[in-house]
Design an enzyme around this catalytic site. Structure first.
Site, PDB file in Angstrom:
ATOM      1  N   ALA A 124       1.898  37.456   9.090  1.00  0.00           N
ATOM      2  CA  ALA A 124       0.875  37.610  10.123  1.00  0.00           C
ATOM      3  C   ALA A 124       0.586  39.063  10.472  1.00  0.00           C
ATOM      4  CB  ALA A 124       1.303  36.849  11.373  1.00  0.00           C
ATOM      5  N   ASN A 192       9.423  36.816  11.655  1.00  0.00           N
ATOM      6  CA  ASN A 192       9.752  37.011  10.254  1.00  0.00           C
ATOM      7  C   ASN A 192       9.066  38.255   9.716  1.00  0.00           C
ATOM      8  OD1 ASN A 192      11.556  35.041   8.879  1.00  0.00           O
ATOM      9  ND2 ASN A 192      10.169  33.552   9.795  1.00  0.00           N
ATOM     10  N   HIS A 222       0.186  41.700  16.795  1.00  0.00           N
ATOM     11  CA  HIS A 222       1.201  42.504  16.124  1.00  0.00           C
ATOM     12  C   HIS A 222       0.661  43.916  15.941  1.00  0.00           C
ATOM     13  CE1 HIS A 222       3.774  39.103  15.254  1.00  0.00           C
ATOM     14  NE2 HIS A 222       2.822  38.496  14.569  1.00  0.00           N
TER      15      HIS A 222
END
Length: 271
Positions: A124, A192, A222
């Protein structure tokens, strides 16, 4: 044609299988497996072109070219070494398992000894191509800041262990700050991407992670900051959560699909 077996029929696994089934990925969906048979049956009911066999991994790896893991960090320990021993390439989604240095070393050595490939999708985040290029020289720092709606962190070991009531968070709140080695164990279903960054860059201990619960958000954010000999760059991605799993970003599924498309395509683009 690439013959694929997949374990883990949840959100990402289902997206991958559908992409193979509709021809987005040029491959054969040979077999699937999940300990939750309800998830298996649900997935099978959505497929039109392929009706993969339901097989235990030990049997599956003898018949396929590539094993796709979408199950859990525990599954990485259980099935990836066996697949590599069987000369089967692997794609791993639960990259956080590699915070275990011994496991990381073992899988690297098995892949080399058995002439296999291990694929780790970008997940992501964006910017891994730049990080990989920058790592050809010295990198000074890599920092990941992840912001999520509080409920997107529900069930994480860190949340449970520290008895954090996510429903009482009414403003932007830093939940965790520390090295990636700790982050991927504390939030195995959420970051992750921190493991992927660590492997591509300067390692689990030097890669810094900040996790923020923010009730004002409807998307998972993010942000990555990298500094090194090359200069510096910052990336930011605002991810729509997966419709069926708010802990996972939709882009994570898309990155898995893109990786499989790249594997099966002779024309390669990017770092």
């Amino acid at each position: 044609m690439l013959k694929i077996g997949l374990i883990g029929c949840g959100t990402i696994g289902t997206s991958i299988c559908k992409a193979i089934d509709d021809g987005t990925i040029e491959a054969e969906l040979f077999a699937i497996y999940d300990r939750n048979m309800d998830d298996v049956d649900k997935l099978l009911s959505t497929l039109k072109r392929y009706k993969p066999q339901v097989m235990e991994t030990s049997a599956m790896i003898k018949e396929i070219d590539l094993l796709v893991e979408c199950a859990s960090q525990g599954a990485v320990y259980e099935v990836i070494p066996a697949a590599l021993h069987a000369h089967c390439d692997v794609m791993i989604m639960s990259v956080g398992a590699f915070a275990d240095e011994k496991l990381h070393k073992t899988i690297r050595e098995l892949a080399k000894d058995n002439n296999c490939k291990v694929y780790l999708p970008s997940g992501a985040i964006v910017g891994l191509d730049g990080l990989k290029s920058a790592s050809s020289e010295e990198i000074y720092s890599v920092t990941l800041t992840t912001q999520k709606p509080p409920r997107g962190l529900a069930g994480a070991p860190y949340i449970i262990r520290n008895k954090i009531d996510l429903d009482k968070i009414n403003g932007r709140n830093v939940i965790f700050e520390g090295p990636a080695s700790e982050a991927v164990k504390a939030f195995p279903a959420n970051v992750n991407v921190a493991a992927t960054l660590s492997i591509a860059g300067i390692g689990f201990e030097k890669t810094k992670v900040k996790i923020v619960a923010n009730p004002a958000l409807t998307r998972n954010i993010h942000e990555i900051s990298v500094e090194g000999v090359f200069g510096e760059f910052t990336t930011r991605v605002e991810n729509v959560p997966s419709p069926t799993n708010p802990k996972s970003s939709y882009l994570a599924s898309l990155s898995a699909i893109a990786t499989l498309k790249k594997i099966s395509n002779p024309f390669q683009i990017g770092t």
